[in-house]
Design an enzyme around this catalytic site. Structure first.
Site, PDB file in Angstrom:
ATOM      1  N   LYS A   1     -20.581 -11.655  -4.663  1.00  0.00           N
ATOM      2  CA  LYS A   1     -19.556 -12.642  -5.003  1.00  0.00           C
ATOM      3  C   LYS A   1     -18.436 -12.622  -3.979  1.00  0.00           C
ATOM      4  O   LYS A   1     -18.054 -11.546  -3.501  1.00  0.00           O
ATOM      5  CB  LYS A   1     -18.969 -12.362  -6.392  1.00  0.00           C
ATOM      6  CG  LYS A   1     -19.920 -12.577  -7.545  1.00  0.00           C
ATOM      7  CD  LYS A   1     -19.209 -12.292  -8.864  1.00  0.00           C
ATOM      8  CE  LYS A   1     -20.107 -12.559 -10.049  1.00  0.00           C
ATOM      9  NZ  LYS A   1     -19.396 -12.283 -11.334  1.00  0.00           N
TER      10      LYS A   1
ATOM     11  N   GLY B   1     -15.492  -9.604  -2.963  1.00  0.00           N
ATOM     12  CA  GLY B   1     -15.927  -8.261  -2.628  1.00  0.00           C
ATOM     13  C   GLY B   1     -15.471  -7.175  -3.591  1.00  0.00           C
ATOM     14  O   GLY B   1     -15.103  -7.430  -4.741  1.00  0.00           O
TER      15      GLY B   1
ATOM     16  N   GLY C   1     -17.673  -4.353   4.546  1.00  0.00           N
ATOM     17  CA  GLY C   1     -16.968  -3.511   3.585  1.00  0.00           C
ATOM     18  C   GLY C   1     -17.432  -2.072   3.523  1.00  0.00           C
ATOM     19  O   GLY C   1     -17.945  -1.508   4.493  1.00  0.00           O
TER      20      GLY C   1
ATOM     21  N   GLU D   1     -10.060  19.000  -6.007  1.00  0.00           N
ATOM     22  CA  GLU D   1      -9.848  18.537  -4.635  1.00  0.00           C
ATOM     23  C   GLU D   1     -10.123  19.693  -3.676  1.00  0.00           C
ATOM     24  O   GLU D   1      -9.552  20.774  -3.831  1.00  0.00           O
ATOM     25  CB  GLU D   1      -8.417  18.024  -4.468  1.00  0.00           C
ATOM     26  CG  GLU D   1      -7.962  17.788  -3.039  1.00  0.00           C
ATOM     27  CD  GLU D   1      -8.851  16.835  -2.259  1.00  0.00           C
ATOM     28  OE1 GLU D   1      -9.230  17.180  -1.126  1.00  0.00           O
ATOM     29  OE2 GLU D   1      -9.179  15.762  -2.795  1.00  0.00           O
TER      30      GLU D   1
ATOM     31  N   ARG E   1     -14.728   6.447   0.564  1.00  0.00           N
ATOM     32  CA  ARG E   1     -15.673   5.357   0.765  1.00  0.00           C
ATOM     33  C   ARG E   1     -16.159   5.348   2.210  1.00  0.00           C
ATOM     34  O   ARG E   1     -15.417   5.701   3.137  1.00  0.00           O
ATOM     35  CB  ARG E   1     -15.018   4.010   0.420  1.00  0.00           C
ATOM     36  CG  ARG E   1     -14.564   3.930  -1.038  1.00  0.00           C
ATOM     37  CD  ARG E   1     -14.006   2.562  -1.382  1.00  0.00           C
ATOM     38  NE  ARG E   1     -15.021   1.525  -1.301  1.00  0.00           N
ATOM     39  CZ  ARG E   1     -15.876   1.229  -2.279  1.00  0.00           C
ATOM     40  NH1 ARG E   1     -15.854   1.922  -3.415  1.00  0.00           N
ATOM     41  NH2 ARG E   1     -16.756   0.247  -2.131  1.00  0.00           N
TER      42      ARG E   1
ATOM     43  N   ASP F   1     -12.746  -2.352   6.091  1.00  0.00           N
ATOM     44  CA  ASP F   1     -13.200  -0.973   5.932  1.00  0.00           C
ATOM     45  C   ASP F   1     -14.236  -0.546   6.954  1.00  0.00           C
ATOM     46  O   ASP F   1     -14.550   0.645   7.051  1.00  0.00           O
ATOM     47  CB  ASP F   1     -13.770  -0.769   4.521  1.00  0.00           C
ATOM     48  CG  ASP F   1     -12.687  -0.756   3.450  1.00  0.00           C
ATOM     49  OD1 ASP F   1     -11.502  -0.866   3.803  1.00  0.00           O
ATOM     50  OD2 ASP F   1     -13.034  -0.630   2.256  1.00  0.00           O
TER      51      ASP F   1
ATOM     52  N   HIS G   1      22.559  -3.650  -8.420  1.00  0.00           N
ATOM     53  CA  HIS G   1      22.698  -2.583  -9.404  1.00  0.00           C
ATOM     54  C   HIS G   1      22.585  -3.173 -10.810  1.00  0.00           C
ATOM     55  O   HIS G   1      23.171  -4.219 -11.090  1.00  0.00           O
ATOM     56  CB  HIS G   1      24.066  -1.903  -9.251  1.00  0.00           C
ATOM     57  CG  HIS G   1      24.355  -0.893 -10.303  1.00  0.00           C
ATOM     58  ND1 HIS G   1      23.797   0.369 -10.282  1.00  0.00           N
ATOM     59  CD2 HIS G   1      25.140  -0.941 -11.412  1.00  0.00           C
ATOM     60  CE1 HIS G   1      24.243   1.048 -11.332  1.00  0.00           C
ATOM     61  NE2 HIS G   1      25.063   0.275 -12.033  1.00  0.00           N
TER      62      HIS G   1
END
Length: 463
Positions: free
Chosen positions: A40, A43, A141, A199, A264, A303, A440
């Protein structure tokens, strides 16, 4: 069967953020465009990434606000979390944007070609059709990396699966403490999931300023999110009632679901790029400063290009390449200015949010040697107190020079990154920003306060 040949000024392979931006801008500049997409238009970002993920994060924010409403004198109860309802809400947002995007593509006269395209010496082959453009733009991508783990879509999943879950797990392990990992960890915790983030590097969001990592780690602890850092994964296996993750130090963690969120990779394999003369490096397309590849009249965007993997970087790449092509075709008087990753703002939409642009203090010292910095605590900001958020605005300048980086942590600070980008990209001095009047009470005022302090005239902060 003999291929049918179609000739366009520009053939774009891939209709994600970078691809459709290229197509739209090229069409606006009077170029004929073919836009090839196997799925589509929009992406990953529109359908499986930025938009649905942020819709889930907004639903998570509403859940937190409901739980905490009594502290504001509003007594409300959270009856239940309905994943199907959240998904329907996210799908509705995606659908409206998709229909709007389709209207733009159609209105600009762009030919959309549905099918899997492959680059050849002659052009882009889509089924039995050969699209032979004067210029070709690669915009295929990225995909979710999996580290070779056995993704089954139920127990071991990627972010694609996470957005389509019928039910949320009671417990989850998120493998990867980068942007995708901490966003899902944040959303799931707000929606009632017990979450552990693992991680391999020594801190969460390792691409950000270390001060931001520390602030996020503190916030996650307060929220009951466990973070395990500094130890890589060894293996993962599906058990009778979930998943067991074993780390390199022998420690094990078990949960109902393991979300693999380790970044990715570029979608280039099997698309004929190298065979057609496009040089690759670890799967990424090698480009010069102007995003030109090693193949004549061929560019790459988004990407596929090493660097930040962000939708707005893809948009910027697409606009740039379209204008580059138009300039070469004498449809644009001036050549466009290349996109520089250092000037691109980044936002991580966990709670609290992280937003940054330019250098961290660490990278600024490496680049310039002598720098100065100031961190303004949001405890001194009226709007942040109203929103009950903690965090800071950190400004880094070259000693006696312009601002070269800004990092912010706190609820909604992503909305402040636009001004931060202008400050760094236009190389403003703290004294110049300090002279601007910030409304402010707003969180935007915190940017002004940080620059006032760095300029040597603090108002609601210590110098």
């Amino acid at each position: 069967m003999r291929s049918m040949t179609s000739t366009h000024d520009v053939v774009v392979l891939g209709a994600g953020s970078g691809g459709y931006a290229t197509a739209l801008r090229a069409a606006q500049l009077g170029l004929t465009v073919a836009l090839v997409e196997k799925d589509k238009v929009g992406g990953t970002c529109l359908h499986r990434g930025c938009i649905p993920t942020k819709a889930w994060l907004h639903a998570a924010e509403v859940a937190d606000q409901t739980r905490e409403s009594a502290a504001l004198g509003i007594h409300a109860t959270l009856d239940r979390i309905d994943p199907a309802g959240v998904r329907a809400y996210a799908d509705g947002v995606v659908d409206r944007l998709y229909r709007g995007l389709g209207g733009l593509v159609k209105a600009d006269g762009i030919e959309t070609v549905t099918g899997e395209g492959r680059l050849t010496d002659e052009g882009v082959q889509v089924g039995d059709r050969l699209l032979s453009g004067r210029c070709t733009v690669l915009a295929t991508g990225s995909f979710a990396r999996t580290l070779g783990l056995p993704i089954d879509g139920q127990r071991i999943i990627t972010s694609d699966h996470a957005l389509r879950l019928e039910q949320l797990p009671a417990t989850a392990i998120v493998l990867g403490g980068g942007v995708i990992g901490v966003e899902f960890a944040s959303a799931w915790r707000s929606l009632g999931v017990e979450v552990t983030v693992v991680e391999a590097l020594d801190r969460l969001v390792p691409a950000e300023d270390p001060e931001a990592s520390k602030a996020l780690a503190r916030a996650f602890r307060r929220r009951g999110i466990t973070a395990v850092t500094g130890t890589p994964m060894q293996s993962a296996e599906v058990t009778d009632d979930g998943v067991r993750l074993t780390l390199a130090d022998g420690a094990t963690h078990e949960a109902e679901v393991l979300l693999v969120a380790v970044g990715r990779g570029p979608v280039t394999e099997g698309l004929g790029f190298e065979e057609a003369g496009v040089r690759l490096d670890r799967g990424f397309v090698v480009v010069d400063e102007r995003l030109a590849t090693s193949r004549e009249n061929t560019w790459a965007v988004g990407d596929l290009v090493p660097g930040l993997q962000l939708a707005h970087r893809g948009f910027a790449h697409g606009i740039f390449v379209a204008e580059e092509i138009a300039h070469r075709a004498q449809k644009l008087d001036r050549a466009p200015t290349p996109v520089r990753d250092r000037e691109i703002p980044k936002v991580t939409y966990c709670e609290p949010e992280i937003a940054s642009v330019g250098h961290s203090e660490e990278s600024a010292r490496q680049a310039y040697g002598e720098v100065e910095s100031y961190s303004y605590n949001l405890a001194g900001n009226g709007r942040s107190q109203i929103l009950k958020t903690a965090g800071f605005v950190k400004v880094v300048r070259r000693t006696d020079g312009p601002v070269v980086g800004i990092t912010m942590v706190g609820s909604r600070v992503g909305e402040l990154v636009g001004e931060a980008q202008l400050i760094t990209a236009w190389e403003a001095y703290p004294e110049e920003v300090a002279a601007l009047v910030h409304a402010h009470p707003t969180q935007n005022e915190a940017l002004g306060e940080a620059h006032l302090a760095l300029a040597g005239k603090p108002l609601h902060a210590h110098g």
